[in-house]
Design a protein around this motif. Sequence first.
Motif, PDB file in Angstrom:
ATOM      1  N   THR A 174       0.845  -1.189   0.000  1.00 61.00           N
ATOM      2  CA  THR A 174       0.000   0.000   0.000  1.00 61.00           C
ATOM      3  C   THR A 174       0.877   1.234   0.000  1.00 61.00           C
ATOM      4  O   THR A 174       1.672   1.444   0.925  1.00 61.00           O
ATOM      5  CB  THR A 174      -0.903   0.025   1.239  1.00 61.00           C
ATOM      6  N   ASN A 175       0.750   2.039  -1.031  1.00 54.35           N
ATOM      7  CA  ASN A 175       1.431   3.330  -1.092  1.00 54.35           C
ATOM      8  C   ASN A 175       0.382   4.414  -0.875  1.00 54.35           C
ATOM      9  O   ASN A 175      -0.490   4.627  -1.729  1.00 54.35           O
ATOM     10  CB  ASN A 175       2.108   3.537  -2.446  1.00 54.35           C
ATOM     11  N   ALA A 176       0.425   5.075   0.267  1.00 55.85           N
ATOM     12  CA  ALA A 176      -0.568   6.098   0.598  1.00 55.85           C
ATOM     13  C   ALA A 176      -0.007   7.489   0.310  1.00 55.85           C
ATOM     14  O   ALA A 176       1.197   7.716   0.382  1.00 55.85           O
ATOM     15  CB  ALA A 176      -0.972   5.976   2.060  1.00 55.85           C
ATOM     16  N   PHE A 177      -0.903   8.422  -0.029  1.00 53.27           N
ATOM     17  CA  PHE A 177      -0.459   9.784  -0.310  1.00 53.27           C
ATOM     18  C   PHE A 177      -1.475  10.800   0.214  1.00 53.27           C
ATOM     19  O   PHE A 177      -2.686  10.562   0.223  1.00 53.27           O
ATOM     20  CB  PHE A 177      -0.236   9.999  -1.812  1.00 53.27           C
ATOM     21  N   VAL A 178      -0.951  11.903   0.694  1.00 51.60           N
ATOM     22  CA  VAL A 178      -1.740  13.061   1.114  1.00 51.60           C
ATOM     23  C   VAL A 178      -1.129  14.280   0.446  1.00 51.60           C
ATOM     24  O   VAL A 178       0.084  14.515   0.551  1.00 51.60           O
ATOM     25  CB  VAL A 178      -1.724  13.240   2.641  1.00 51.60           C
ATOM     26  N   GLN A 179      -1.956  15.052  -0.259  1.00 50.48           N
ATOM     27  CA  GLN A 179      -1.485  16.250  -0.947  1.00 50.48           C
ATOM     28  C   GLN A 179      -2.299  17.456  -0.491  1.00 50.48           C
ATOM     29  O   GLN A 179      -3.527  17.393  -0.409  1.00 50.48           O
ATOM     30  CB  GLN A 179      -1.615  16.088  -2.472  1.00 50.48           C
ATOM     31  N   VAL A 180      -1.622  18.549  -0.203  1.00 55.33           N
ATOM     32  CA  VAL A 180      -2.257  19.791   0.228  1.00 55.33           C
ATOM     33  C   VAL A 180      -1.730  20.922  -0.650  1.00 55.33           C
ATOM     34  O   VAL A 180      -0.518  20.998  -0.916  1.00 55.33           O
ATOM     35  CB  VAL A 180      -1.959  20.086   1.709  1.00 55.33           C
ATOM     36  N   ARG A 181      -2.642  21.799  -1.093  1.00 54.33           N
ATOM     37  CA  ARG A 181      -2.283  22.932  -1.947  1.00 54.33           C
ATOM     38  C   ARG A 181      -2.568  24.227  -1.202  1.00 54.33           C
ATOM     39  O   ARG A 181      -3.669  24.788  -1.321  1.00 54.33           O
ATOM     40  CB  ARG A 181      -3.062  22.878  -3.249  1.00 54.33           C
ATOM     41  N   PRO A 182      -1.619  24.743  -0.449  1.00 51.34           N
ATOM     42  CA  PRO A 182      -1.855  26.007   0.269  1.00 51.34           C
ATOM     43  C   PRO A 182      -2.133  27.169  -0.670  1.00 51.34           C
ATOM     44  O   PRO A 182      -2.908  28.075  -0.345  1.00 51.34           O
ATOM     45  CB  PRO A 182      -0.548  26.223   1.040  1.00 51.34           C
ATOM     46  N   THR A 183      -1.477  27.166  -1.843  1.00 53.71           N
ATOM     47  CA  THR A 183      -1.726  28.157  -2.885  1.00 53.71           C
ATOM     48  C   THR A 183      -1.831  27.422  -4.213  1.00 53.71           C
ATOM     49  O   THR A 183      -1.576  26.219  -4.304  1.00 53.71           O
ATOM     50  CB  THR A 183      -0.590  29.191  -2.957  1.00 53.71           C
ATOM     51  N   ASP A 184      -2.200  28.161  -5.246  1.00 56.09           N
ATOM     52  CA  ASP A 184      -2.356  27.534  -6.554  1.00 56.09           C
ATOM     53  C   ASP A 184      -1.052  26.942  -7.073  1.00 56.09           C
ATOM     54  O   ASP A 184      -1.051  25.975  -7.832  1.00 56.09           O
ATOM     55  CB  ASP A 184      -2.885  28.559  -7.569  1.00 56.09           C
ATOM     56  N   ARG A 185       0.080  27.495  -6.687  1.00 55.65           N
ATOM     57  CA  ARG A 185       1.355  27.072  -7.246  1.00 55.65           C
ATOM     58  C   ARG A 185       2.148  26.121  -6.363  1.00 55.65           C
ATOM     59  O   ARG A 185       3.145  25.563  -6.797  1.00 55.65           O
ATOM     60  CB  ARG A 185       2.218  28.309  -7.547  1.00 55.65           C
ATOM     61  N   LEU A 186       1.713  25.954  -5.128  1.00 55.81           N
ATOM     62  CA  LEU A 186       2.477  25.161  -4.178  1.00 55.81           C
ATOM     63  C   LEU A 186       1.741  23.880  -3.814  1.00 55.81           C
ATOM     64  O   LEU A 186       0.564  23.911  -3.460  1.00 55.81           O
ATOM     65  CB  LEU A 186       2.752  25.971  -2.905  1.00 55.81           C
ATOM     66  N   LEU A 187       2.447  22.747  -3.915  1.00 56.48           N
ATOM     67  CA  LEU A 187       1.897  21.444  -3.543  1.00 56.48           C
ATOM     68  C   LEU A 187       2.775  20.833  -2.464  1.00 56.48           C
ATOM     69  O   LEU A 187       3.974  20.631  -2.662  1.00 56.48           O
ATOM     70  CB  LEU A 187       1.841  20.518  -4.764  1.00 56.48           C
ATOM     71  N   LEU A 188       2.185  20.539  -1.303  1.00 50.98           N
ATOM     72  CA  LEU A 188       2.867  19.847  -0.220  1.00 50.98           C
ATOM     73  C   LEU A 188       2.306  18.442  -0.128  1.00 50.98           C
ATOM     74  O   LEU A 188       1.086  18.256  -0.180  1.00 50.98           O
ATOM     75  CB  LEU A 188       2.667  20.575   1.110  1.00 50.98           C
ATOM     76  N   SER A 189       3.166  17.467   0.019  1.00 48.63           N
ATOM     77  CA  SER A 189       2.674  16.092   0.038  1.00 48.63           C
ATOM     78  C   SER A 189       3.512  15.220   0.954  1.00 48.63           C
ATOM     79  O   SER A 189       4.688  15.497   1.207  1.00 48.63           O
ATOM     80  CB  SER A 189       2.658  15.503  -1.376  1.00 48.63           C
ATOM     81  N   VAL A 190       2.871  14.168   1.462  1.00 48.40           N
ATOM     82  CA  VAL A 190       3.535  13.112   2.211  1.00 48.40           C
ATOM     83  C   VAL A 190       3.161  11.790   1.553  1.00 48.40           C
ATOM     84  O   VAL A 190       1.973  11.532   1.320  1.00 48.40           O
ATOM     85  CB  VAL A 190       3.123  13.106   3.695  1.00 48.40           C
ATOM     86  N   ASN A 191       4.157  10.992   1.217  1.00 51.14           N
ATOM     87  CA  ASN A 191       3.948   9.700   0.575  1.00 51.14           C
ATOM     88  C   ASN A 191       4.578   8.603   1.415  1.00 51.14           C
ATOM     89  O   ASN A 191       5.722   8.737   1.858  1.00 51.14           O
ATOM     90  CB  ASN A 191       4.573   9.671  -0.823  1.00 51.14           C
ATOM     91  N   ALA A 192       3.827   7.535   1.625  1.00 50.41           N
ATOM     92  CA  ALA A 192       4.348   6.368   2.341  1.00 50.41           C
ATOM     93  C   ALA A 192       4.372   5.185   1.396  1.00 50.41           C
ATOM     94  O   ALA A 192       3.326   4.702   0.960  1.00 50.41           O
ATOM     95  CB  ALA A 192       3.484   6.059   3.563  1.00 50.41           C
ATOM     96  N   ASN A 193       5.557   4.748   1.045  1.00 49.79           N
ATOM     97  CA  ASN A 193       5.719   3.576   0.195  1.00 49.79           C
ATOM     98  C   ASN A 193       5.715   2.341   1.082  1.00 49.79           C
ATOM     99  O   ASN A 193       6.473   2.262   2.043  1.00 49.79           O
ATOM    100  CB  ASN A 193       7.034   3.687  -0.587  1.00 49.79           C
ATOM    101  N   ASN A 194       4.846   1.367   0.777  1.00 45.01           N
ATOM    102  CA  ASN A 194       4.660   0.175   1.610  1.00 45.01           C
ATOM    103  C   ASN A 194       4.284   0.593   3.036  1.00 45.01           C
ATOM    104  O   ASN A 194       4.961   0.276   4.017  1.00 45.01           O
ATOM    105  CB  ASN A 194       5.904  -0.711   1.624  1.00 45.01           C
ATOM    106  N   LEU A 195       3.171   1.305   3.135  1.00 43.63           N
ATOM    107  CA  LEU A 195       2.714   1.915   4.379  1.00 43.63           C
ATOM    108  C   LEU A 195       2.657   0.933   5.543  1.00 43.63           C
ATOM    109  O   LEU A 195       3.055   1.249   6.669  1.00 43.63           O
ATOM    110  CB  LEU A 195       1.331   2.541   4.157  1.00 43.63           C
TER     111      LEU A 195
END
Length: 828
Positions: free
Chosen positions: A769-790
Amino acid sequence: MKMLHLMLGGSLAVLATPAFAGTAPANADKAPAAKPAEQQAPAAAPKKESFSTGVAKARDLLDSAISTSSLDEDDVLKLSPLSVSDLLRDLPGVRSDASQGEGYGNISIRGLPIASTGSKFVQLQEDGLPVLEFGDIAFASADTFIRFDAAVGEVQAIRGGSASTFASNSPGGVINFLSKTGLNAGGTVQTTLGLDNRSYRLDFDYGAPISDTLRFNVGGFYRRGQGPRSIGYDGQDGGQIKVNVTKTFTGGYVRFYGKYLNDRTPTYGFVPMQVTGTDANPSYASIPGFDMKRDTLLSRNFNTIVGLDEKNALSTQNVRDGQHPIVKSAGVEAQFTLGGWSITDRFRYSGISGSIVSPEFIQYAPAPAVMGRVGGFGGTLTYATGPNAGKAIANPATLNGNGLLAAATYASNKFNSLDDVTNDIRATRSWKLGEGELTATGGFYKSRQNIDMTFLWSSVIEDVVGGGNAALIDVRAANGLQITQNGFYGYGAALLGGCCRQTTNAKYDVNAPYGSVNYRIGKLAIGGSLRYDMGRAQGTFAEAHGFSSYDINGDGTLSDAEKRTSRLNLTTPGLIDYKYNTLSYSLSANYRVAPTFSLFGRFSRGGRANADRIVSSRYIDFATGGLRLPNAAVDHVTQAEGGFKYRTASTMLNLTAFYAESQDTNLDPRNGQPIDRLYRAKGVEFEGGYNRGIFGITAGATYTSAKIARDGVTPKLVGNTPHNQARLIYEVTPQINVNRFTLGAVFIGTTGSYATDENSLRIPAFTTTNAFVQVRPTDRLLLSVNANNLFNTTAITGVLDSTIPAGGIVQGRTLAGRTVFASARLNF
């Protein structure tokens, strides 16, 4: 003269371009990057309605009798793969073993066998040309020399179908990495940090029009760190830069591009596993002090491989170089029209070199057993490297809590030259014929692949402990004889009887005219294509037999280990000199039942020329250079497939039934024996997607029943299932998009399989399971956390042993355990 022929096709296109009208660039970027979720409606259709890889002409997929898939940059950001082979696990129908690190992966499609290593029946491409002509060159598989970074816009994959005739040596399929070309002005900078591992990576890309007719793109990455496994040092160190410039004109374009790759990454090799139960129902676990998902024999305490090089001169190689590909490539692509024909030419020269250091053949056993094997039974053990160097091991039976030693053979192989020169020129034209449309394509492909490499080996005794803390061990016999020298048992494959050390210097020339016709009338389209490959191999091959002596440390005295040195026989090298030719063909029909639904069927036969594998497996008569087995030069894959495709604004569904017969003339790396087999596989492949509101899901699954139908070397294996061939592989990606927030997971799994072709010891099923969370504080900025083999799943991809041994310790490969990354991506 040969180089002149290769360059001529590329030169014609470039010189002719200003005078002709044409079309949009074939490798143009995709549409601009998606806006934040709150600014867009759900996707109205599948991401890709037409396809250009492995076909004569890009068409709507509902009008094409092919099975395809694609991954774009957004897909890859969510998957967060650890390597190219890890990325390919997310493509339906693709079987990819991603346990060896960044490269050196094993890749196949739809039940076609992986009897050895690499991607024999699948061709990996960059921008429409092969990375290597042969994807299974020993220790130099094609994925070793390619990287996915911010400069790649899309990965396209075609399974079976016209891949047999629109590329050489690719009857199973083609996977094509397409670069961005600056069509859309803008750039990206992304930084990625390992949260539970020591790693850092920077990706960048920028492209833009310079004028109305000129644009450019430049991108790449740099990284450094230990990586997902504990090795005790920064095994990842390097990067890549790619650049292209495109000039458009009335009727076409010309594009110049270049790439420089210089990257170091670890090769993880086989690790020890403790097995209990029965062959039919085994239970695998880590041994004390060594986590099979996190640890490896690589260590901060073992840095240098010592031995003789391709000239039998003393050489050293840094273990920390790991997989070290160096690629310097330059190419040109052009498209224009002439007399109603659309002409496309692609030319590329790739200077490819590098090396690989890898723990390959390893016996994990209790310390007394290893001592007995090397002649030190009843003797003593001493640390040869590390903080305890020179210190005696008082109680070997309790060493590191597991009492094990590794009698390990390390490959330290040099890629002197894998240079590849390729040109592919084709012309396509359509006519009105009756009430329908006839499209014809003709082309000529030429390549020259160098295989100049040397296999160097060294044999060592090593303790088995995790955290990058393993050390080399010296063994002294009971009579006082020093069996090892600084931990080295021999300077060659001494633990394997002195085999395997070899050097190959050969050139493989390929010439292939090809053509296709397709007639579309109303809802029906029928087509056919042919390809005739003509190849020649020329070169030399030398190997070592047994042992000789060499004063490795130059002290004037030959130690016991120095008497186990392997020297190449350079005085009478073997010859390689043979020709081959093979005809590939494909026939297809597609019926568009409705705007949203079509039926298709296809029958194909494709050839796959063999290269260095049949040299090592002795299918070459070294006295003459000719073939001992006349049919060894080319293996054929015969395939039938048929199914339906369905697409609406919110739903995509593809279902395909397939049947394949594949020949395989090869070398089995498990035992060094030649392979001469016929395999049969049948199954069903599914791919689908659904979007509604904030919810979306994509999924793929392939069910395969495969058997060994003929075996010219080991007939008793006939009827068995090929090793590592699972009945079912699958991938599912559900996700939720809410305003500036995206949450989802990528589930990739496989049912169980057999460890070897003997069909005794089982390998269990797993789902990562590879899980991901993505947050866009602004239109141009993407913050993310990815867990490979959660969930830190134990995902075993291979086991060398055919049955549980008496000691209960086997050699196996696993995917990495849980690995978490955080990244920040700025678009500008």
